[in-house]
Structure formats: C-alpha cells, structure tokens
Design an enzyme around this catalytic site. Structure first.
Site, short mmCIF file in Angstrom:
data_model
loop_
_atom_site.label_atom_id
_atom_site.label_comp_id
_atom_site.label_asym_id
_atom_site.label_seq_id
_atom_site.Cartn_x
_atom_site.Cartn_y
_atom_site.Cartn_z
N CYS A 188 2.64 -19.16 47.78
CA CYS A 188 2.86 -19.86 49.11
C CYS A 188 4.10 -20.44 49.21
O CYS A 188 4.79 -20.91 48.43
CB CYS A 188 1.62 -21.14 49.41
SG CYS A 188 -0.11 -20.02 48.94
N ARG B 271 8.39 -14.89 49.04
CA ARG B 271 7.42 -15.14 48.18
C ARG B 271 6.10 -14.48 48.21
O ARG B 271 5.27 -14.66 47.42
CB ARG B 271 7.25 -16.72 48.42
CG ARG B 271 8.63 -17.93 48.18
CD ARG B 271 8.49 -19.06 48.69
NE ARG B 271 7.37 -19.65 47.65
CZ ARG B 271 7.92 -20.44 46.70
NH1 ARG B 271 9.15 -20.39 46.34
NH2 ARG B 271 6.97 -20.94 46.02
N TRP C 126 -0.81 -17.51 50.43
CA TRP C 126 -1.42 -16.29 49.76
C TRP C 126 -2.61 -16.42 49.29
O TRP C 126 -3.08 -17.43 48.39
CB TRP C 126 -0.13 -15.96 48.37
CG TRP C 126 -0.60 -14.75 47.78
CD1 TRP C 126 -1.22 -14.39 46.60
CD2 TRP C 126 -0.02 -13.55 48.40
NE1 TRP C 126 -1.23 -13.18 46.22
CE2 TRP C 126 -0.47 -12.48 47.27
CE3 TRP C 126 0.62 -13.25 49.33
CZ2 TRP C 126 -0.11 -11.32 47.40
CZ3 TRP C 126 0.94 -11.71 49.15
CH2 TRP C 126 0.81 -10.69 48.49
N ASN D 95 0.34 -25.92 48.31
CA ASN D 95 0.42 -24.91 47.27
C ASN D 95 -0.22 -25.21 46.16
O ASN D 95 0.00 -26.35 45.69
CB ASN D 95 1.85 -24.64 47.22
CG ASN D 95 2.67 -24.04 48.41
OD1 ASN D 95 2.01 -23.82 49.22
ND2 ASN D 95 3.89 -23.98 48.36
N GLY D 96 -0.80 -24.21 45.29
CA GLY D 96 -1.01 -24.61 44.06
C GLY D 96 -2.80 -24.36 44.20
O GLY D 96 -3.44 -23.66 44.71
N GLU E 117 6.35 1.25 28.73
CA GLU E 117 6.94 0.04 29.68
C GLU E 117 8.09 -0.64 29.37
O GLU E 117 9.01 -0.46 30.12
CB GLU E 117 5.71 -0.85 30.04
CG GLU E 117 6.34 -2.23 31.16
CD GLU E 117 6.83 -1.52 32.40
OE1 GLU E 117 7.32 -2.02 33.21
OE2 GLU E 117 6.30 -0.41 32.84
N LYS F 111 11.76 0.00 31.54
CA LYS F 111 12.33 -0.88 31.93
C LYS F 111 13.84 -0.71 31.53
O LYS F 111 14.99 -0.96 32.27
CB LYS F 111 12.06 -2.56 31.40
CG LYS F 111 10.78 -2.95 32.00
CD LYS F 111 10.95 -3.48 33.37
CE LYS F 111 10.66 -2.36 34.50
NZ LYS F 111 9.44 -1.87 34.34
N GLU G 155 15.69 2.20 33.36
CA GLU G 155 15.78 2.09 34.89
C GLU G 155 17.08 1.15 35.10
O GLU G 155 17.81 1.55 36.00
CB GLU G 155 14.51 1.17 35.28
CG GLU G 155 13.28 1.97 35.71
CD GLU G 155 12.22 1.05 36.03
OE1 GLU G 155 11.56 1.54 36.96
OE2 GLU G 155 12.03 -0.17 35.67
N HIS H 166 5.50 13.68 13.99
CA HIS H 166 4.85 14.93 14.32
C HIS H 166 5.95 15.40 15.21
O HIS H 166 5.72 16.03 16.63
CB HIS H 166 3.74 14.73 15.42
CG HIS H 166 2.52 14.32 14.34
ND1 HIS H 166 1.77 15.23 13.74
CD2 HIS H 166 1.78 13.22 14.39
CE1 HIS H 166 0.95 14.80 12.92
NE2 HIS H 166 0.88 13.44 13.28
N LYS I 247 12.20 0.75 45.66
CA LYS I 247 11.23 -0.55 45.32
C LYS I 247 9.97 0.20 45.53
O LYS I 247 8.93 0.04 44.79
CB LYS I 247 11.56 -1.81 46.02
CG LYS I 247 10.39 -2.90 45.61
CD LYS I 247 10.87 -3.12 44.19
CE LYS I 247 9.75 -3.96 43.65
NZ LYS I 247 9.93 -4.27 42.26
#
Length: 603
Positions: free
Chosen positions: A2, A27, A75, A99-100, A479, A483, A486, A502, A598
């Site tokens: 938030c 955000r 959010w 917020n929180g 992953e 990264k 990319e 193998h 993106k």
C-alpha cells in the site's frame, strides 16, 4: 504494498493527494481513497480499481485554503478489494489510513464490539480508528488518546489519522513499514511511503524509525518514542524521481530482491492461523471433487509450478503434473473434470497461459489462478483466484513475484492437505511455523551480498553454467539459471543433479561453472556424490550450502535451518544476487535486458 500520502497546508489538497498516490502506483494497489479536513468538516472519497476512478469522483471537489489531507492506495489483505474495505476508514469524528497489519486486531475488535461499536469493513485497520475514539472519550485529550492507541497496537504499521477534535493536526506512527515526513520553507508538512511523491514539493525529509509516533501541526511537529520526545533529523531530498522509487538501490531488481521479506509478509497476511490455513478465496471449492492437479505456466512461473508439484504430492497427497502453457495448448490434452487446473502468471495477461486457461474451462475443469494483478484477464477468466500481493515488479527478470508465487502455492498445498486430512495437526503446525519464518529468511545479509559481489568477478567468462539441484532444488536450479541468462546473456542451464552422468557431464571442464544447491535437510549425500563427479572432471564449482565442502572452488555458506523451505528461500536469494552482480560487472542494463518484455501478451 500500500501507499500513503499526507499534507498540511493551504494548497489544493486534492491535487497533492492524487498526484502523490500516482507516484506510488508502482507499489501496486486495488483501491484508493482520500480524506480532507477543512473548516472543521471532513470530506472523504473512495474507489476500487485504478486511481482514475477516484480522480473522476473528486474532479469537481475543491479544497483550497488551510486544511489537512490524507490519501491511500490499498492492496487487499484483510477483506476483499471493495469500496467498503478501501481506506480511509472512519469512526464518528476521525479518519485513518494504514499500511501493514495489526496482529492483535481481533482481540481489540472483540472488546469494541462489546462496547457497541459498529464496523463497516472487514479490515484490521478499522479497529484503530474506533480504539482512538474510545480513548478520546476516556482521556478527553486527543494526543494522549493517540499515544494510548499506538501502545495498544501490535504488528507492522504506518498510520496517518485526522480528527475533527484537532482539525489542524495529522497524527502519525511508524513500525516496520516505511513512512517519512517532509517540510519546506513555506511551512507545508508532507507524509509519504517513499520520496517520490515529495520531490519538487518538500525541501528536506525525516525518515521515521520503528516505534516512532507523534503529531504534526502547521509548521510544528512533535516526535515521540516510548513516551519520550525526540528531535527530528532531516535530510535533503533527492531531485531524481526514478532514483527515489529505487529507494537508494542501484536497480529495481536489486530493490525487489531486498523487498522479498516484506512482500512475503503481505502474502501471508490473514491467511494463517496457529494450526490451519485460511483461504477465503476458495470458499466455493469442493476439495472432495479433486483427484488430481494440473498446473500450467510459462518461464519463472513454470519454475514456481514445478516447485509446487513436489509440495502438492508430498503434503496434499494429490497427483500433480506441470505443463508449459505454450506446449499444453497444442498437444490435444486430456481435460478431466476431477482435475483442478491451476494457472500461474505474474501479470495475469500471459497469452499462452490465458489460452490454456480458456481450454481448461471449456473442457469443464475447475480453474484457479495464482496471480499478482487483480482484475487481469487471467483472474477474470478463472473460477477462483489467489492474489500473490507482490506489488508492481519493475525489473524484467522476476524475483519477488517468484517468491510470492511459491509461498502462495505452499499455502495452497497446506490448505488442500488440511481439507483432505492428509496432514497431522502437529505437521501442520510445524509447516505454518516454517511459513511464518520465511520473511526472516528472506532478509538479505549484507555481508553475504558483499561476498557475492566480490565473488562474481571470477564468473564472467567460460563456456557456460550448470545450476544443479535435486527434488525441490531442481526447479530452483532452473530458476537460478534463467535469472543468470536473462540479465547476463551468459549461457546457463538448470539440471537435476542425478542427470549429470546421463549426458551433460560431457561438457565438464575448468571453463564450465557449476553452481550446486546443497541443502542439508534434503538429499545432501546424494548431491555430494553428484558434485564430486563434476569435480573429478575439473569443473569449476561454486557450492551453496550450510556445510563446508573441501573440493569446492568457492562456497557461499547458508545458515543452518531445520526446515527445507527455509533453505530453499535462502538459496533463492543467493542465486538472484549472483545473477545481479555478474550482470552488473558485465555492464548490462539489469532492469531492461535485451529482447525481453515484462508481460508476454503474444504467442
């Protein structure tokens, strides 16, 4: 994640509040609102969806002349993204934004309900404004009442509160959530979650510390902590808005790696109890009608899906398989009505994943979306959705979106395990304790980051990288390799460690870099044997493990953990930082790597 803004002064408050919230859009949010206190009266406006919806509501509203104003982008955590749950929240004579998370809100709410307080929202925030007003009646002093209110709250919060009882004051408090205060030579006072909304308006800012609270009047501010007054320490405000959004980090990707601890906390908010998982989004799901799970995703989300497949089979005892969305669409797949079809997407607009979802729905399958963006195409299409709450991710190479996807899927696996009675209460309690520990695991250790930065200079050449792992750490190896390729443009591949002999081991020599993920809690001895095979072929080896390894060329030592997922997430952060630092040394644009976008909205 938030956003908060606040203002005291004579300028048009609507313009500052909307403009400030616009600067905080990065955000992420699903609703927004403002409240202005002028001439003793409070006007408040709220809207779901984009800020443009709120802007239309207030386009004819004017608030010139002295007054105070607060604004918020929300959010959703407690309660769905509705206008009633949007901030600001009100009592009889006060408005609050927050917020929180207020951890003890249920206890406070129960006491207030006994007092006859009527709640209008599903949020934890609303209890704070009602508690403040109760304290005002008891103490007959707003400043003492606010102090007593903050002392009663447990958890993480950034709070701004305005009240008709003190019409020229903004009350504020900060704990574990960002909040800063700005001022200029005209006597205006500003509040914000970050620097960006204040650039060009405030001359200097004070970054509030955890546990600090107080109140601001026109030209004066009182700052306290544990009842003791403190002097405000102001610093000159940067003039670069992009730099301000990066919060002092070199790149958005770096900032987002450091944010993972906070956003995972948001992912978990309101979704766990001591011995159970709460997913209100799945209230319509008939778990007894599910015999299997099929997950469809692309790229990083595919790696999160692979990780989840281990969790679904291990914890939920549900047969699970994972498909790459672009392949699934063209293989004439079997669509079984008793299979739960899960799609995962950061943006919610990934074309291949969306088309796979449409196929599953047409085939009569129950569908669930794991996504970061509410009201996206995938969320609107699926029967059910769980939002990951990562906030906007500006770096093209995904980091915090991946972390929150895996945490969300872990929650889901426990939810299904509980419903299907495949997990004991003791194991469930252990898993939830481990889940709640992950935000601490994700806090970046500065000394480890510095070691990775120095280490990275040794890994800028060669003919490629092997990232290897077993079980859950195989998808993490995939992953880690993704990264690196990319953003560094170096060739990297992820493999199950047992597959080296193998075929891939033929590539091993001193110019092949092996990044080995060696958790202590899962198949350590097997991994050790696989790594020794590569060492015997003279591969250059970087070991990530809590245990020393004599044959390694380099070791990044992780902490000793009792739960395998803690090891998973710590190693995830290390592989992200390694990719970042290698890319930086190569002089690449970390946030905008070549040839990538993106959100992939075409096939």
């Amino acid at each position: 994640m938030c956003g908060i803004v606040g203002y005291i002064g004579t300028a048009e408050k609507r313009s500052f509040l909307l403009g400030g919230l616009k600067e905080l859009e990065y955000r992420g949010y699903d609703s927004a609102g403002i409240a202005v206190l002028k001439d003793g009266e409070i006007d408040a406006f709220k809207a779901t969806g984009k800020l443009s919806n709120l802007a239309r509501k207030v386009e004819h509203y004017s608030s010139e002349g002295f007054g105070v104003g607060i604004g918020h982008t929300r959010w959703a955590t407690h309660g769905k993204p509705t206008e009633a749950n949007a901030h600001p929240h009100w009592g009889e004579f006060s408005y609050i934004i927050h917020n929180g998370i207020i951890e003890n809100y249920k206890e406070i709410k129960d006491e207030l309900l006994k007092d006859g307080v009527n709640f209008l929202s599903q949020t934890d925030t609303e209890v704070a404004v009602h508690l403040f007003e109760k304290n005002v009646r008891l103490l007959n002093d707003c400043f003492q009442a606010f102090e007593a209110t903050i002392q009663a709250l447990h958890g993480a919060y950034a709070i701004l509160l305005i009240t008709q009882k003190e019409p020229d004051v903004i009350f504020f408090a900060k704990n574990a959530v960002p909040l800063l205060l700005g001022k200029n030579e005209c006597g205006e006072v500003f509040f914000s979650s970050s620097d960006a909304p204040l650039i060009g308006l405030a001359k200097e800012v004070c970054y509030l510390e955890d546990g600090q609270y107080g109140w601001a009047k026109n030209k004066t501010v009182t700052l306290k902590s544990e009842g003791i007054e403190h002097r405000l320490e102001f610093k000159a405000l940067t003039k670069d808005k992009l730099s301000a959004q990066k919060d002092g980090f070199r790149y958005f990707m770096e900032k987002e790696i450091y944010e993972q601890s906070h956003v995972v906390t948001e992912t978990l908010m309101g979704r766990t109890k001591e011995d159970s998982v709460v997913l209100d989004e799945l209230s319509s799901l008939d778990v007894d009608a599910i015999d299997a799970i099929k997950i469809c995703a692309c790229g990083t989300s595919y790696h999160a899906a692979l990780s989840a497949s281990y969790l679904f089979e291990r914890l939920s005892k549900i047969r699970s398989n994972v498909e790459i969305a672009s392949e699934f669409r063209y293989k004439d797949p079997l669509l079984e009505p008793r299979t739960l079809f899960i799609v995962i997407s950061q943006s919610g607009e990934t074309a291949d994943t969306l088309e796979a979802l449409k196929m599953a729905k047409k085939g009569g399958m129950k569908t669930l979306a794991i996504c970061n963006v509410d009201n996206s195409s995938i969320v609107r299409t699926a029967d059910m959705s769980i939002l990951t709450r990562a906030g906007i991710e500006k770096g093209v190479a995904s980091t915090k979106a991946f972390a929150t996807q895996v945490v969300t899927l872990w929650l889901l696996s426990l939810f299904l395990a509980e419903k299907k009675k495949t997990i004991t209460k003791e194991r469930m309690k252990t898993e939830i304790e481990a889940l709640l520990h992950i935000p601490l695991v994700l806090k970046v250790n500065e000394s480890v980051h510095e070691k990775i930065r120095r280490l990275s200079k040794r890994y800028l050449h060669g003919h490629g990288f092997f990232f290897i792992g077993r079980d859950l750490f195989y998808p993490l190896a995939l992953e880690g390799a993704l990264k690196l390729k990319e953003i560094s443009y170096l060739h990297a591949e992820g493999y199950p460690a047992g597959e080296m002999k193998h075929g891939p081991i033929a590539l091993a020599d001193s110019e092949l870099f092996t990044i080995a993920l060696m958790p202590k809690n899962l198949l350590y001895d097997k991994m050790k044997s696989n790594v020794e095979e590569l060492g015997a072929r003279d591969s250059t080896m970087l070991i990530i493990s809590p245990e020393p390894f004599d044959l390694a060329d380099d070791v990044i030592k992780t902490r000793a953990h009792t739960h395998v997922m803690s090891e998973y997430f710590e190693m995830m952060v290390i592989t992200q930082l390694l990719a970042l630092e290698i890319s930086v040394r190569l002089g690449n644009d970390v946030d905008m790597p070549r040839n990538l976008a993106k959100s992939v909205t075409v096939e």
